[in-house]
Design a protein around this motif. Structure first.
Motif, PDB file in Angstrom:
ATOM      1  N   UNK A   6       8.662  -2.594  24.448  1.00 36.39           N
ATOM      2  CA  UNK A   6       8.219  -3.136  23.180  1.00 36.39           C
ATOM      3  C   UNK A   6       8.797  -2.282  22.081  1.00 36.39           C
ATOM      4  N   UNK A   7       9.043  -2.861  20.938  1.00 35.19           N
ATOM      5  CA  UNK A   7       9.656  -2.121  19.852  1.00 35.19           C
ATOM      6  C   UNK A   7       8.720  -1.040  19.369  1.00 35.19           C
ATOM      7  N   UNK A   8       9.217   0.135  19.055  1.00 30.68           N
ATOM      8  CA  UNK A   8       8.384   1.196  18.528  1.00 30.68           C
ATOM      9  C   UNK A   8       7.988   0.913  17.101  1.00 30.68           C
ATOM     10  N   UNK A   9       7.116   1.746  16.593  1.00 32.65           N
ATOM     11  CA  UNK A   9       6.553   1.504  15.268  1.00 32.65           C
ATOM     12  C   UNK A   9       7.325   2.202  14.170  1.00 32.65           C
ATOM     13  N   UNK A  10       8.554   2.631  14.398  1.00 33.93           N
ATOM     14  CA  UNK A  10       9.330   3.298  13.368  1.00 33.93           C
ATOM     15  C   UNK A  10       9.838   2.328  12.340  1.00 33.93           C
ATOM     16  N   UNK A  11      10.205   2.807  11.130  1.00 33.87           N
ATOM     17  CA  UNK A  11      10.693   1.921  10.071  1.00 33.87           C
ATOM     18  C   UNK A  11      12.068   1.386  10.391  1.00 33.87           C
ATOM     19  N   UNK A  12      12.309   0.099  10.174  1.00 34.25           N
ATOM     20  CA  UNK A  12      13.608  -0.485  10.492  1.00 34.25           C
ATOM     21  C   UNK A  12      14.604  -0.263   9.383  1.00 34.25           C
ATOM     22  N   UNK A 249       8.323  -8.493   9.479  1.00 38.10           N
ATOM     23  CA  UNK A 249       8.252  -8.215   8.048  1.00 38.10           C
ATOM     24  C   UNK A 249       9.567  -7.637   7.528  1.00 38.10           C
ATOM     25  N   UNK A 250      10.195  -6.761   8.334  1.00 36.83           N
ATOM     26  CA  UNK A 250      11.462  -6.184   7.897  1.00 36.83           C
ATOM     27  C   UNK A 250      12.559  -7.223   7.774  1.00 36.83           C
ATOM     28  N   UNK A 251      12.655  -8.127   8.730  1.00 38.86           N
ATOM     29  CA  UNK A 251      13.681  -9.169   8.670  1.00 38.86           C
ATOM     30  C   UNK A 251      13.431 -10.112   7.499  1.00 38.86           C
ATOM     31  N   UNK A 252      12.168 -10.462   7.251  1.00 37.59           N
ATOM     32  CA  UNK A 252      11.852 -11.367   6.151  1.00 37.59           C
ATOM     33  C   UNK A 252      12.053 -10.683   4.811  1.00 37.59           C
ATOM     34  N   UNK A 253      11.730  -9.384   4.721  1.00 35.87           N
ATOM     35  CA  UNK A 253      11.946  -8.655   3.470  1.00 35.87           C
ATOM     36  C   UNK A 253      13.430  -8.557   3.141  1.00 35.87           C
ATOM     37  N   UNK A 292       2.807 -12.490   0.421  1.00 36.41           N
ATOM     38  CA  UNK A 292       2.132 -11.303  -0.116  1.00 36.41           C
ATOM     39  C   UNK A 292       2.257 -10.115   0.817  1.00 36.41           C
ATOM     40  N   UNK A 293       2.279 -10.382   2.135  1.00 36.51           N
ATOM     41  CA  UNK A 293       2.468  -9.276   3.082  1.00 36.51           C
ATOM     42  C   UNK A 293       3.897  -8.735   3.003  1.00 36.51           C
ATOM     43  N   UNK A 294       4.860  -9.617   2.785  1.00 34.47           N
ATOM     44  CA  UNK A 294       6.248  -9.171   2.640  1.00 34.47           C
ATOM     45  C   UNK A 294       6.388  -8.276   1.414  1.00 34.47           C
ATOM     46  N   UNK A 295       5.713  -8.645   0.321  1.00 36.11           N
ATOM     47  CA  UNK A 295       5.769  -7.831  -0.887  1.00 36.11           C
ATOM     48  C   UNK A 295       5.124  -6.470  -0.665  1.00 36.11           C
ATOM     49  N   UNK A 296       4.002  -6.429   0.008  1.00 34.99           N
ATOM     50  CA  UNK A 296       3.365  -5.146   0.316  1.00 34.99           C
ATOM     51  C   UNK A 296       4.263  -4.299   1.212  1.00 34.99           C
ATOM     52  N   UNK A 297       4.953  -4.950   2.137  1.00 37.61           N
ATOM     53  CA  UNK A 297       5.855  -4.218   3.025  1.00 37.61           C
ATOM     54  C   UNK A 297       6.991  -3.570   2.232  1.00 37.61           C
ATOM     55  N   UNK A 298       7.500  -4.282   1.216  1.00 37.09           N
ATOM     56  CA  UNK A 298       8.591  -3.735   0.407  1.00 37.09           C
ATOM     57  C   UNK A 298       8.156  -2.500  -0.368  1.00 37.09           C
ATOM     58  N   UNK A 299       6.883  -2.422  -0.750  1.00 33.99           N
ATOM     59  CA  UNK A 299       6.421  -1.286  -1.548  1.00 33.99           C
ATOM     60  C   UNK A 299       6.395   0.005  -0.737  1.00 33.99           C
ATOM     61  N   UNK A 300       6.325  -0.097   0.581  1.00 37.37           N
ATOM     62  CA  UNK A 300       6.357   1.084   1.424  1.00 37.37           C
ATOM     63  C   UNK A 300       5.048   1.854   1.403  1.00 37.37           C
ATOM     64  N   UNK A 301       5.010   3.005   2.092  1.00 42.37           N
ATOM     65  CA  UNK A 301       3.840   3.859   2.109  1.00 42.37           C
ATOM     66  C   UNK A 301       2.640   3.199   2.752  1.00 42.37           C
ATOM     67  N   UNK A 302       1.470   3.417   2.147  1.00 40.34           N
ATOM     68  CA  UNK A 302       0.228   2.854   2.668  1.00 40.34           C
ATOM     69  C   UNK A 302       0.230   1.331   2.605  1.00 40.34           C
ATOM     70  N   UNK A 303       0.845   0.762   1.556  1.00 37.05           N
ATOM     71  CA  UNK A 303       0.899  -0.693   1.446  1.00 37.05           C
ATOM     72  C   UNK A 303       1.679  -1.295   2.609  1.00 37.05           C
ATOM     73  N   UNK A 304       2.745  -0.627   3.035  1.00 34.75           N
ATOM     74  CA  UNK A 304       3.528  -1.108   4.163  1.00 34.75           C
ATOM     75  C   UNK A 304       2.712  -1.093   5.449  1.00 34.75           C
TER      76      UNK A 304
END
Length: 751
Positions: A6-12, A249-253, A292-304
């Motif tokens: 399974x894919x790890x939880x690191x940032x893409x 989320x990374x692919x959609x962002x 809205x989740x894609x936008x939060x993902x783009x902000x990074x940090x806790x929002x991501x």
């Protein structure tokens, strides 16, 4: 193909262009897909699917599949029913293996490096010297922290109880971890007097894997992932990894016009490790990625992190709608027993409908488990299951025991005849393939023990058994057929003169290559015959046990068990019909085909209708025997006739049936003694057939005598099926000796 990654939880990283060359063809992929789907289709007797029409026919799709009960089989079953090309994320360690890696690359698997696969043993032993004053300070004995570790690496504890992230290396014998340990299971090995061994887990670069996934999605293709991170044999899903949501989320962002859909996919096996068992694959409603989740993902940090957690919760809820999840095997057995006893319709349920009904039972049980009525039914079901285990029966066999000894004897003889026919047809292929059965059984069990020794989530490691059975058979079967074919050529060429027959002389005129090919084809055809008729023979063998008990212990012992089942079935059906509409508003307004959904089934191409025709002929003969010896007592299903169907099937009656009072079972059991049951269970199949056939033949031979007393039985309905004076005396003698066989004259001799 290993699919337990399974894919790890690191940032893409950001999405990039295609990994593969443009203009690639799918010929190799389609060939290997067709090959493996045929192989897995042969391993299972039937694979049913539900709601495949929900899968988007175009655009990128991510299949999130759970539970991961079979390492190699799970992805192939999805390939059989997805109707689109799916490329799975597979553990890189599996892709590096010679054979599995070859097949994985042919199916265009995407390798995933897992940290646990790269872990190496560290020097010395580690421990927490002062968990209160210095909760993040780790000390070592005989360690070399400065040369083996650096900040960002992880320390793996034994049996996978946890990982510690290294924040700072102080010396060869001291380091600091990133946060204080609070879990007891992690704390325990580190606070032992002599410390604990450990492994060094290096960081993993997943950029290449993310680029491959984004490339597939940007081209409108499908990716499959098992978010539990590994295979297991538990009755509930493991906690889901965040890798799937990070990819989505990374692919959609990176590509707002991607239009990615996540399809929750549930795999439900009846016996995942057994040859010729059954399975159901269930597709859930596609999940769209909220903007809205894609936008939060783009902000990074806790929002991501919040965006990933919210999407992961949505995916987990979608998987729960298509999977069976119970906290332990005992609860699952209880719910499955309740589902079998429940009568939703007078028609038999399909395999997929049985799975869906079990899923609804789980939800209802979790909702109403504290009700007194549910607790009482749980106790009664457990008691009923204990009686089944005592007699060595399955639930569906209980109703077949509501017959007299004469009818049981006639049916026994009839089934033994058909068993002989099926067995003779299956015997040659069974003998030829006996080495395959033995080797696959031994090796798969060894692999299961090895997998269990290094896993913290497996219960009995049954998840690896089917995979190894298939892989070993794929190697052994061609080798075995080749050996048989070579032996056939040698035997024909060097046959002694006294064995020379006209047929053998004609065969000897063929070339060695032709003899080899004909021998190969004959071995394959013999195996096909064994497969077709062997499973029918096994079904007949399983059906003999109830007749065996009826002949031996008599209806005095079997009738109370059947009545207990009938009462349980009535009360469970009544309770479900009462509580079901509170959970499912459509409970009483839709028909069963709409309520539980349509299905289609995939069966092995080798299975023809010949064995089914044999089986139908056997059943037709049994019906004639039942009419000849008298109909069995009314079955429990008859009592449900005329009542309103729980799932909306019309009963044809305008007035509702009067309510019944729920009751506890009033039948007291007086089963055969444990000594008698131990004697019955210790009989070998051959001893059983040889001794029981004589009694059954003797019983069937008395059919003329039974016909003579048919008029007396009809004139005295209160006396039952054998109510005349001659039969009463004989039945009384049989019942008196049913549970006390004479050891001097054999188990089947009644005094």
């Amino acid at each position: 193909m290993g699919s337990d990654g399974a894919a790890p939880a690191g940032p893409p990283p950001a999405a990039t262009g295609d990994v593969d060359d443009a203009g690639e063809t799918f010929l190799i992929y389609d060939l290997f897909r067709a090959f493996w789907t045929r192989v897995v289709g042969l391993f299972f007797r039937e694979i049913a699917e539900r709601n495949a029409h929900l899968i988007p026919t175009t655009g990128p799709v991510m299949f999130v599949v759970a539970p991961h009960h079979n390492q190699f089989v799970d992805p192939v079953i999805l390939l059989m029913h997805a109707m689109r090309r799916v490329y799975f994320l597979a553990a890189a360690v599996s892709m590096r293996r010679r054979f599995i890696g070859f097949y994985g690359r042919c199916l265009r698997g995407i390798p995933v490096e897992r940290q646990q696969d790269l872990a190496v043993a560290g020097s010395g032993r580690i421990q927490l010297e002062d968990r209160y004053a210095e909760p993040t300070l780790v000390s070592g004995t005989g360690t070399r922290f400065t040369t083996e570790l650096r900040p960002g690496m992880k320390i793996g504890l034994p049996r996978g109880v946890g990982m510690l992230r290294v924040a700072e290396v102080l010396s060869d014998t001291q380091l600091r971890i990133s946060k204080e340990i609070k879990e007891l299971k992690v704390m325990e090995p580190l606070t032992q007097q002599d410390g604990t061994a450990y492994k060094i887990v290096p960081p993993v670069d997943q950029d290449e894997m993310y680029r491959a996934v984004y490339s597939r999605l940007n081209r409108g293709e499908c990716v499959g992932i098992f978010p539990e991170g590994g295979s297991h044999d538990r009755t509930e899903m493991l906690p889901l990894k965040a890798g799937a949501t990070i990819m989505a989320l990374g692919a959609t962002a990176a590509n707002p016009d991607l239009g990615l859909k996540i399809v929750p996919t549930g795999l439900n096996y009846f016996h995942p490790s057994k040859f010729r068992s059954r399975a159901v694959i269930d597709f859930g409603q596609p999940i769209e990625i909220p903007p809205e989740l894609v936008e939060k993902y783009r902000r990074g940090g806790d929002a991501k992190r919040e965006a990933c957690d919210e999407l992961l919760t949505t995916v987990a809820n979608g998987l729960k709608q298509v999977t069976l999840n119970t906290p332990d095997p005992e609860t699952l057995r209880l719910i499955q027993a309740g589902r079998r006893l429940y009568r939703p319709t007078q028609h038999s349920l399909t395999m997929a409908q049985q799975v869906e009904l079990t899923r609804r039972f789980i939800k209802g049980y979790n909702t109403y488990r504290d009700l007194p009525e549910v607790k009482e039914l749980r106790r009664r079901i457990a008691d009923y299951n204990r009686h089944l285990r005592y007699y060595g029966l399955r639930d569906h066999q209980v109703e077949s025991m509501r017959i007299g000894r004469a009818q049981a004897g006639a049916l026994f003889v009839w089934r033994v005849v058909w068993l002989a026919i099926m067995g003779l047809l299956a015997l040659p292929g069974t003998v030829l393939n006996a080495p395959v059965f033995v080797v696959t059984s031994v090796v798969s069990k060894r692999k299961a023990r090895a997998a269990l020794a290094v896993s913290t989530v497996k219960v009995r490691a049954r998840d690896v058994i089917a995979t190894w059975k298939i892989l070993i058979a794929l190697v052994l079967v061609p080798l075995l057929y080749t050996l048989y074919s070579v032996a056939a050529v040698v035997a024909v060429r060097r046959a002694p003169a006294w064995l020379q027959t006209d047929v053998l002389r004609q065969v000897a005129q063929l070339s060695s290559v032709a003899i080899y090919m004909w021998a190969w084809a004959l071995a394959a055809f013999t195996s096909y015959t064994a497969l077709v008729f062997g499973e029918q023979a096994v079904d007949i063998v399983k059906s003999i046990r109830p007749l065996f008990l009826t002949l031996i212990v008599g209806t005095d012992h079997t009738e109370p068990l059947a009545r207990q089942r009938e009462e349980l079935s009535d009360d469970i059906t009544e309770l479900v019909n009462e509580l079901g509409p509170q959970i499912y508003p459509e409970f009483s307004t839709t028909r069963i085909s709409e309520q539980l959904g349509p299905e289609s089934s995939t069966q092995a191409n080798l299975i023809s209708g010949s064995a089914d025709a044999f089986h139908r002929r056997m059943r037709e003969g049994e019906q004639a025997l039942r009419q000849r010896f008298g109909a069995a007592r009314p079955a429990a299903s008859t009592a449900a006739a005329g009542t309103e169907d729980a799932l909306g099937e019309a009963s044809g009656s305008e007035e509702p049936s009067p309510p019944r009072t729920r009751r506890a079972s009033k039948y007291a059991f007086n089963p055969p003694t444990p000594r008698t049951m131990a004697t019955l269970n210790s009989i070998s199949p051959m001893e059983f057939l040889s001794s029981a056939t004589g009694v059954a033949l003797s019983t069937a031979a008395s059919s003329d005598q039974l016909a003579d007393c048919a008029g007396d039985a009809a004139a005295m309905p209160d006396e039952g099926e054998h109510g005349c004076c001659r039969c009463k005396q004989r039945d009384a003698q049989a019942r008196a000796g049913a549970s006390t066989p004479d050891p001097r004259r054999g188990l089947f001799y009644f005094t």
